[in-house]
Design a protein around this motif. Structure first.
Motif, short mmCIF file in Angstrom:
data_model
loop_
_atom_site.label_atom_id
_atom_site.label_comp_id
_atom_site.label_asym_id
_atom_site.label_seq_id
_atom_site.Cartn_x
_atom_site.Cartn_y
_atom_site.Cartn_z
N GLU A 6 0.82 -1.21 0.00
CA GLU A 6 0.00 0.00 0.00
C GLU A 6 0.85 1.26 0.00
N ARG A 7 2.08 1.15 0.47
CA ARG A 7 2.97 2.32 0.45
C ARG A 7 3.31 2.75 -0.97
N LEU A 8 3.12 1.83 -1.93
CA LEU A 8 3.39 2.19 -3.33
C LEU A 8 2.46 3.31 -3.79
N GLY A 9 1.25 3.32 -3.26
CA GLY A 9 0.31 4.37 -3.64
C GLY A 9 0.25 5.52 -2.66
N ALA A 10 1.04 5.45 -1.60
CA ALA A 10 0.99 6.48 -0.57
C ALA A 10 1.50 7.83 -1.07
N GLY A 11 2.49 7.81 -1.98
CA GLY A 11 3.03 9.06 -2.50
C GLY A 11 1.97 9.86 -3.24
N LEU A 12 1.20 9.19 -4.09
CA LEU A 12 0.13 9.87 -4.81
C LEU A 12 -0.92 10.39 -3.84
N TRP A 13 -1.24 9.59 -2.83
CA TRP A 13 -2.27 10.00 -1.87
C TRP A 13 -1.82 11.24 -1.08
N ARG A 14 -0.53 11.33 -0.77
CA ARG A 14 -0.03 12.51 -0.05
C ARG A 14 -0.23 13.78 -0.87
N ARG A 15 -0.17 13.65 -2.17
CA ARG A 15 -0.37 14.81 -3.03
C ARG A 15 -1.84 15.17 -3.18
N LEU A 16 -2.70 14.17 -3.10
CA LEU A 16 -4.12 14.41 -3.30
C LEU A 16 -4.86 14.78 -2.02
N SER A 17 -4.41 14.25 -0.91
CA SER A 17 -5.15 14.43 0.34
C SER A 17 -5.36 15.89 0.75
N PRO A 18 -4.39 16.83 0.48
CA PRO A 18 -4.67 18.22 0.85
C PRO A 18 -5.90 18.80 0.16
N LEU A 19 -6.27 18.23 -1.00
CA LEU A 19 -7.45 18.71 -1.71
C LEU A 19 -8.73 18.46 -0.93
N THR A 20 -8.71 17.43 -0.08
CA THR A 20 -9.92 17.11 0.68
C THR A 20 -10.30 18.25 1.62
N ARG A 21 -9.30 18.94 2.16
CA ARG A 21 -9.60 20.02 3.09
C ARG A 21 -10.30 21.19 2.41
N ARG A 22 -10.03 21.35 1.12
CA ARG A 22 -10.67 22.45 0.38
C ARG A 22 -12.15 22.18 0.12
N LEU A 23 -12.54 20.93 0.29
CA LEU A 23 -13.93 20.56 0.03
C LEU A 23 -14.78 20.53 1.30
N MET A 24 -14.18 20.93 2.40
CA MET A 24 -14.90 20.96 3.68
C MET A 24 -15.41 22.38 3.96
N PRO A 25 -16.60 22.50 4.57
CA PRO A 25 -17.56 21.43 4.87
C PRO A 25 -18.27 20.96 3.61
N VAL A 26 -18.85 19.79 3.68
CA VAL A 26 -19.55 19.23 2.52
C VAL A 26 -20.97 19.78 2.51
N ASP A 27 -21.14 20.92 1.85
CA ASP A 27 -22.44 21.58 1.82
C ASP A 27 -23.04 21.65 0.43
N HIS A 28 -22.44 20.87 -0.50
CA HIS A 28 -22.96 20.84 -1.87
C HIS A 28 -22.74 19.44 -2.44
N PRO A 29 -23.69 18.93 -3.23
CA PRO A 29 -23.54 17.58 -3.80
C PRO A 29 -22.26 17.38 -4.60
N LEU A 30 -21.81 18.42 -5.33
CA LEU A 30 -20.59 18.27 -6.11
C LEU A 30 -19.37 18.09 -5.22
N LYS A 31 -19.39 18.71 -4.05
CA LYS A 31 -18.30 18.50 -3.10
C LYS A 31 -18.28 17.05 -2.63
N ALA A 32 -19.45 16.48 -2.41
CA ALA A 32 -19.54 15.08 -1.97
C ALA A 32 -19.00 14.15 -3.05
N LEU A 33 -19.36 14.42 -4.31
CA LEU A 33 -18.86 13.61 -5.42
C LEU A 33 -17.34 13.72 -5.54
N ALA A 34 -16.83 14.95 -5.40
CA ALA A 34 -15.39 15.16 -5.52
C ALA A 34 -14.64 14.46 -4.39
N LEU A 35 -15.16 14.53 -3.17
CA LEU A 35 -14.52 13.85 -2.05
C LEU A 35 -14.52 12.35 -2.25
#
Length: 236
Positions: free
Chosen positions: A116-145
């Motif tokens: 699973e560490r093989l994919g951890a590098g990509l996840w580290r780059r993507l995970s900060p995007l999740t904070r930009r989608l908080m709070p989840v107050d729109h359906p498109l945010k839920a889909l993106a998350l």
């Protein structure tokens, strides 16, 4: 006996999803619950919460389908067909990953975590995007998350991607991952609706049930991978 590689891959993806239901609920139940609490309280009451979890799941399903398309396309480029020398390599690799998951359920997690560490590098780059989608107050945010969630490192996911790659076709790869993702929607969504309580499935007797199911899947994939079991055609 001639078996179409797509049929084998779809059957394997379905078996992975069903056999790995305890794993999915246990490992992703907490994430689903956390996403539930990211929704403003007045918007997650009653049946609304089920609708939000459906959006999260749909985003994850779309992400899986996209990954499956990439895997299928790459598989077609890397091999002349899903069968080489009579050995069905996607099934054999899936069998190996199922053995690693069995060991994980029994408390020996180092091999699967290394994978699973093989994919951890990509996840580290993507995970900060999740904070930009908080709070989840729109359906498109839920889909993106949900879509970002689909990139979370997971040994079960990688096993399904191996099956998708074995089809050698981008459309078939997407279909295989769609099958796998669809079978995980209910257990993960239920964990989110019930506050992550299904995460307890990682402990106690349930983990032995999960280990037995994944070991059985390993044997099934091994049988499919042996020469003479599958003589498949590559799609034109």
């Amino acid at each position: 006996m001639i078996v179409d590689p797509l049929t084998v891959a779809l059957t394997g993806a379905l078996a992975l999803g069903v056999g790995g239901a305890l794993h999915c609920a246990g490992m992703c139940g907490g994430i689903a619950a956390a996403l539930s609490f990211s929704i403003p309280e007045e918007r997650r009451r009653g049946s609304r919460l089920i609708a939000w979890q459906s959006l999260f799941g749909s985003g994850r399903l779309l992400s899986y389908a996209g990954l499956g398309a990439i895997a299928g396309g790459l598989g077609g480029q890397l091999a002349s067909g899903p069968v080489a020398g009579g050995w069905h390599w996607p099934a054999l690799l899936s069998a190996l990953l199922m053995v690693l998951l069995t060991a994980h359920f029994l408390g020996h997690s180092a091999p699967i975590r290394a994978l699973e560490r093989l994919g951890a590098g990509l996840w580290r780059r993507l995970s900060p995007l999740t904070r930009r989608l908080m709070p989840v107050d729109h359906p498109l945010k839920a889909l993106a998350l949900g879509g970002l969630w689909g990139f979370l490192p997971c040994g079960l996911l990688y096993s399904a991607l191996v099956l998708a790659a074995g089809t050698g076709e981008w459309a078939d790869g997407a279909l295989v991952m769609g099958m796998f993702g669809a079978t995980t929607l209910l257990p993960v969504g239920a964990a989110g609706v019930f506050g992550g309580q299904l995460s307890r499935l990682r402990r106690g007797p349930a983990r032995y049930v999960a280990a037995a199911m994944t070991l059985a899947l390993a044997l099934v994939f091994l049988q499919h991978g042996l020469p003479g079991d599958v003589h498949a055609h590559h799609h034109p």
